[in-house]
Write a protein that holds these residues in place. Sequence first.
Motif, PDB file in Angstrom:
ATOM      1  N   ILE A  85       0.867  -1.185   0.000  1.00  0.00           N
ATOM      2  CA  ILE A  85       0.000   0.000   0.000  1.00  0.00           C
ATOM      3  C   ILE A  85       0.899   1.228   0.000  1.00  0.00           C
ATOM      4  N   ASN A  86       0.819   2.024  -1.057  1.00  0.00           N
ATOM      5  CA  ASN A  86       1.650   3.228  -1.105  1.00  0.00           C
ATOM      6  C   ASN A  86       0.772   4.478  -1.135  1.00  0.00           C
TER       7      ASN A  86
ATOM      8  N   LEU B 291      -2.478  13.492  -0.954  1.00  0.00           N
ATOM      9  CA  LEU B 291      -3.197  13.400   0.320  1.00  0.00           C
ATOM     10  C   LEU B 291      -3.036  14.697   1.106  1.00  0.00           C
ATOM     11  N   GLY B 292      -1.835  15.261   1.044  1.00  0.00           N
ATOM     12  CA  GLY B 292      -1.563  16.508   1.757  1.00  0.00           C
ATOM     13  C   GLY B 292      -2.435  17.640   1.220  1.00  0.00           C
ATOM     14  N   LEU B 293      -2.554  17.701  -0.104  1.00  0.00           N
ATOM     15  CA  LEU B 293      -3.389  18.741  -0.710  1.00  0.00           C
ATOM     16  C   LEU B 293      -4.844  18.595  -0.266  1.00  0.00           C
ATOM     17  N   ALA B 294      -5.285  17.345  -0.217  1.00  0.00           N
ATOM     18  CA  ALA B 294      -6.706  17.104   0.097  1.00  0.00           C
ATOM     19  C   ALA B 294      -7.002  17.239   1.582  1.00  0.00           C
TER      20      ALA B 294
ATOM     21  N   LEU C 252     -11.773   1.631  -6.226  1.00  0.00           N
ATOM     22  CA  LEU C 252     -11.089   2.714  -6.927  1.00  0.00           C
ATOM     23  C   LEU C 252     -11.052   2.442  -8.423  1.00  0.00           C
ATOM     24  N   GLU C 253     -10.830   1.161  -8.766  1.00  0.00           N
ATOM     25  CA  GLU C 253     -10.742   0.830 -10.197  1.00  0.00           C
ATOM     26  C   GLU C 253     -12.107   0.962 -10.870  1.00  0.00           C
ATOM     27  N   SER C 254     -13.166   0.599 -10.169  1.00  0.00           N
ATOM     28  CA  SER C 254     -14.487   0.651 -10.804  1.00  0.00           C
ATOM     29  C   SER C 254     -15.091   2.054 -10.721  1.00  0.00           C
ATOM     30  N   LYS C 255     -14.927   2.731  -9.582  1.00  0.00           N
ATOM     31  CA  LYS C 255     -15.637   4.009  -9.414  1.00  0.00           C
ATOM     32  C   LYS C 255     -14.722   5.230  -9.404  1.00  0.00           C
TER      33      LYS C 255
ATOM     34  N   LYS D 191      -8.335   7.856  -6.831  1.00  0.00           N
ATOM     35  CA  LYS D 191      -7.312   6.991  -7.441  1.00  0.00           C
ATOM     36  C   LYS D 191      -5.892   7.510  -7.297  1.00  0.00           C
ATOM     37  N   SER D 192      -5.763   8.842  -7.334  1.00  0.00           N
ATOM     38  CA  SER D 192      -4.407   9.401  -7.323  1.00  0.00           C
ATOM     39  C   SER D 192      -3.786   9.378  -5.918  1.00  0.00           C
ATOM     40  N   MET D 193      -4.583   9.098  -4.917  1.00  0.00           N
ATOM     41  CA  MET D 193      -4.086   9.242  -3.546  1.00  0.00           C
ATOM     42  C   MET D 193      -3.368   8.012  -3.007  1.00  0.00           C
ATOM     43  N   VAL D 194      -3.569   6.871  -3.632  1.00  0.00           N
ATOM     44  CA  VAL D 194      -2.965   5.647  -3.104  1.00  0.00           C
ATOM     45  C   VAL D 194      -2.795   4.628  -4.220  1.00  0.00           C
TER      46      VAL D 194
END
Lengths: 727, 727
Positions: A490-491, A497-500, A527-530, A548-551
Amino acid sequence: MGLGQIDISLSGAGAPLGSHGRVRGNSSQIAGREAIGRRSARKCSPGAENRRRDQAEIDAAVEALNGLRLEKASIERQLQAAISGNDGSLSREAFRQAVVNTLERRLFYIPSFKIYRGVAGLYDYGPPGCAVKSNVLAFWRQHFVLEESMLEVDCPCVTPEVVLRASGHVDKFTDLMVKDEKTGTCYRADHLIKDFCNEKLQKDLSMSQEKAAELRHVLAILDDLSTEELGSKIKEYGITAPETKNPLSDPYPFNLMFQTSIGPSGLSPGYMRPETAQGIFVNFKDLYYYNGMKLPFAAAQIGQAFRNEASSLFNIAKLCSCTCLCISPRQGLLRVREFTLAEIEHFVDPENKLHPKFSEVANLEFLMFPREEQMSGHSAKRIPLGEAVSRGIVNNETLGYFIGRVYLFLTHLGIDKDRLRFRQHLANEMAHYAADCWDAEIECSYGWIECVGIADRSAYDLRAHSEKSGVPLVAQERFQEPREVEKLVINPVKKDLGLAFKGNQRMVVEALEAMNEQEALEMKATLESKGEAQFYVCTLGKNVTINKSMVTISKEIKKEHQRVFTPSVIEPSFGIGRIIFCLFEHSFYTRPSKAGDEQLNVFRFPPLVAPIKCTVFPLVQQPQYEEVAKVISQSLTTAGISHKIDITGTSIGKRYARTDELGVPFAVTVDSTSSVTIRERDSKDQVRVNVEEAASVIKEVTDGRRTWADVWSTFPHHASGSADADE
Amino acid sequence: MGLGQIDISLSGAGAPLGSHGRVRGNSSQIAGREAIGRRSARKCSPGAENRRRDQAEIDAAVEALNGLRLEKASIERQLQAAISGNDGSLSREAFRQAVVNTLERRLFYIPSFKIYRGVAGLYDYGPPGCAVKSNVLAFWRQHFVLEESMLEVDCPCVTPEVVLRASGHVDKFTDLMVKDEKTGTCYRADHLIKDFCNEKLQKDLSMSQEKAAELRHVLAILDDLSTEELGSKIKEYGITAPETKNPLSDPYPFNLMFQTSIGPSGLSPGYMRPETAQGIFVNFKDLYYYNGMKLPFAAAQIGQAFRNEASSLFNIAKLCSCTCLCISPRQGLLRVREFTLAEIEHFVDPENKLHPKFSEVANLEFLMFPREEQMSGHSAKRIPLGEAVSRGIVNNETLGYFIGRVYLFLTHLGIDKDRLRFRQHLANEMAHYAADCWDAEIECSYGWIECVGIADRSAYDLRAHSEKSGVPLVAQERFQEPREVEKLVINPVKKDLGLAFKGNQRMVVEALEAMNEQEALEMKATLESKGEAQFYVCTLGKNVTINKSMVTISKEIKKEHQRVFTPSVIEPSFGIGRIIFCLFEHSFYTRPSKAGDEQLNVFRFPPLVAPIKCTVFPLVQQPQYEEVAKVISQSLTTAGISHKIDITGTSIGKRYARTDELGVPFAVTVDSTSSVTIRERDSKDQVRVNVEEAASVIKEVTDGRRTWADVWSTFPHHASGSADADE
């Protein structure tokens, strides 16, 4: 027997927290007041000695008279029991009475703080009881700690709240109580419902079959009912306070731990430990290193534990009318507020619960009472331990090994093997995390009593303390060769994440990293489906939206050099006081005096547990005999053998009888200056031994290095009737 | 030595309640907050195992590194100590550090609940510490209970308030504290004054002689000052909170007992016992009957005791600047909140304190420090015990006997007789009722530590419980012939009293009857001279007027068949943890390794107390050697000898060093299948013994039935350098 099968479960650490040692199939009222007597000081002046002296003379006479009365009553009861032998329940009662009378009269135990009218549920061990307890604990150390090279530790009773919060005791070690709304008297909610159902079932003959089935169902699931469900049952059945018929409050939890406060500030709550186990768990890391980072290993602890039981369990003086057994004040050593526990925590690799010494116990065969036999209404049956493990009745070899060792321990102490069984916990008795759990139950006059709990608690305890303390309590297995394993990675993408989440970023990152495999795979799919997923962050106490971009979540092949895991723990937990009480009952018998005019009490303790190993009696009061007695006594002291020398002029028969009642296995009688007799308690056989040899013969038979049979066949027999003419 | 004579008194039951174990000549700040760390739970999800695993690997590496660092630091400190040997105080500090490092690294003890950052003043005994404690207690039972036929009892720790009110603990077992009025931080009032005086005396060179004398006087009488006096001294000297300089509150008492509540009502206060003695006193009557109504007899008890010490005693991390010693967190086993006491209450006729076995100890000669030597500034000196009693330095034979027995007990354990002294209490240290009191003090790196208190407490405790409970705790002496005695007879005239006092008559009658001789004679005189007397009736709380017609008081000659009296009690009270700590220090030494490149730690425990008696090492990893090792191990287990088998391939020298550090006295090394070597720890001498004999030789030397010298002269010597090539 007139009584049904009665279970009194031990408040063992292994027991699920919710049901930790309640009396099953029982009910009792809670008085809400303590039995701690508080006389106001009778007098202020210190000059009361005069009156006290007169009082003392009267008291002594009354004491003597009461002693006689007690003895007479005891004999009468035994007689009655013998006569009315057909009625099992009466006979059990009378038997217990005879045992308890003897135990209290000879100070095996004493209600604590008796001169202040005592405190319910607290007992002192008097001199012989204390010696028995010492001997039981010494043998426990020999049989378990030494034999298995266990790491014994000794932790304090005072325990800070954080530890018992992690273990679950602060939140869950409770009884649900209801209060008489007018008098404030407290009752156990489940007991009132149980009473109600049992009474209805017994007395309401007009009840429909449907209704009866419902009540029986309630009895069966009582332990599983929530606070609200118990409350609504009480309302539905219109249950009121048993004595006043007043309405009752809603059920509320009462924590069974004695609470206190550490330090002068009053701000650091603490508790008296309800079990010794937690002291071991919190030390796991150090103990694991001490053991050279090797599994399995066991740690052990003997010590006091404390449970603030509701007082009525001790106070009510009558047996209730239902077939189950109510706890009377006579329950003595069985249900107490402070008791000695001896606990073992055996840490194993959850993937390997074999035990190298299992073969040593595999052939033992004794009464086992598996879950299925209980469910199908059968009784306990003899099963070879090896078979019980191989057939999967007992979950694993290590658990089986300890069951076998516990069997050997108890029977060595003198517990009757025909009144000892191992009962498996039913599904609703076990905590959700437990892999399997067996209780060593001993049958005594109260029914079957849980005396040892043997539980496979999986990794629950170590995980709980890892979570709460942040210190990983884990073991490592190093691989000979590195292994390739598929690992979930898990990355969290910290920039996005900081921006959000700004200041909350760290909490979100930690929560993402802490997802377990299933959670992570679900998020990946979402994440892949929605394109985004709702994610609950417990440290924030709310859901956040993850896109999707967060992890990134992926499976990767990694080389691993070791496996890190939380060990499972197998926990045999011994209620020492209960074992001793059962031992007292199993060892007690009576036999007629020589003249046949009275019944004499005997405890047939094996030398291992006998409080005093030997007595030394000059046959008659003559200086040269007394001198010999003193020489032998000195040799026994040097050899570390507890003994009693009695140079009173009392008849030898009376002196034997007095010490039989303390369970003293051997008596040395000095009737010459060259040789003495040694008498064995149960056979009353006597041999003649030289003065010089006496102490060493006694040492050999009490150490277990020599049997009495061997002594009997070695030394000349002493004709009964000469030395003990008046026995 | 650089440090002055420092006394740390034991919180023994025998100590007067007011000064019960405070650090004398010391001062420390009270933080008012506990050191109990409470991390918030890092995570709610149970899926944290992944991260924990990585964390564990890092932790393991860090742990290993830290271990190395500790070892390096320890060696450096020892080196420094060796070099700077002239400066006694540094050397003591370094020595203690070396001992404590070894003790903690080898898990002799562990700060309790360490993973939660611990609780100040609570320690666990880890495996070797726990074994040492077991051995010390077993020897205590042998040396005192068995040897003197004492009646051992075992009472609960939870104690109802009424008992501790009678004993005086509820009212008087307190420390006087003051609070920083702004921050709420608490300090011991006497410590602040002591600090102030010491600092002034040291640093204020311009002080007048008069002023200096005053401060020294205050230091001398500090223990005797009342709450008000302490408060006014603080005001007078302008003492403020040490850290903030804020004003301080008036002194207020803080009770040192852990309070709790018995039963669910919350209405029955209880305490965790601060000593075990009270459990014996309240049982006096039963124990006296058990002993056949004969005096003297002794009862004994081993168990936990609890004292809620102010936390700063543990927290402050620095030594204070005065010559006396401040308690640092390293004080370890010396000042704790829960500890094991072993107490003896020896009940004697106050008119006959001779002891039949005194002659057995009369010739012992050791360091005694009588009151007069202390007052006149002399030091302790060797006095034969018999002389100390005959010259009246020690109050009576029984007290003297126990002093001798305690000396034998401690020196047998391994306490250095040159660092053991018996110090008599000064008048202001003793309770008013005590006849005499001696402390066994052991010198360790903290100075002279009170480890055993031996007090003649007269009849105080039994009288207190008689008064409070209304149960006479007395003994009788039957006369051979009735004796004529003059007796005071008080006859209240009930008719006249009834007329005068109506409903209160009974209270007045009881109060009249309870007058002591002096009170009665005074009333008789007043009535005769004035016709009436004022009389205080405490149960009414007021004076009443008694006239001549209401009572007759006369002296009559009566025949008495027995004498009724309250026995005196002589109380040796052992702080087991403190004895063990001193034993650790007295047993510790270092020696260079064979290569001379490092210092190796050794505990020279006698076999009696050694946690592990013996190790079994195959010299090299070969199946046939391991087989022999297992056979010997099995024999040792059967013989009940704690031992350790190490079949790792580590060099034999390293294995010896590791176990020397645990104080293991003997090592069996298997270097052939027919015979083995046995190595003694301190001499490093080795003998060669047949495999079959090995276990029994070990048993004999560990049981004390055979000396090593005897073994050395019996068996062939093993040439060093063959089996232990790399030692």
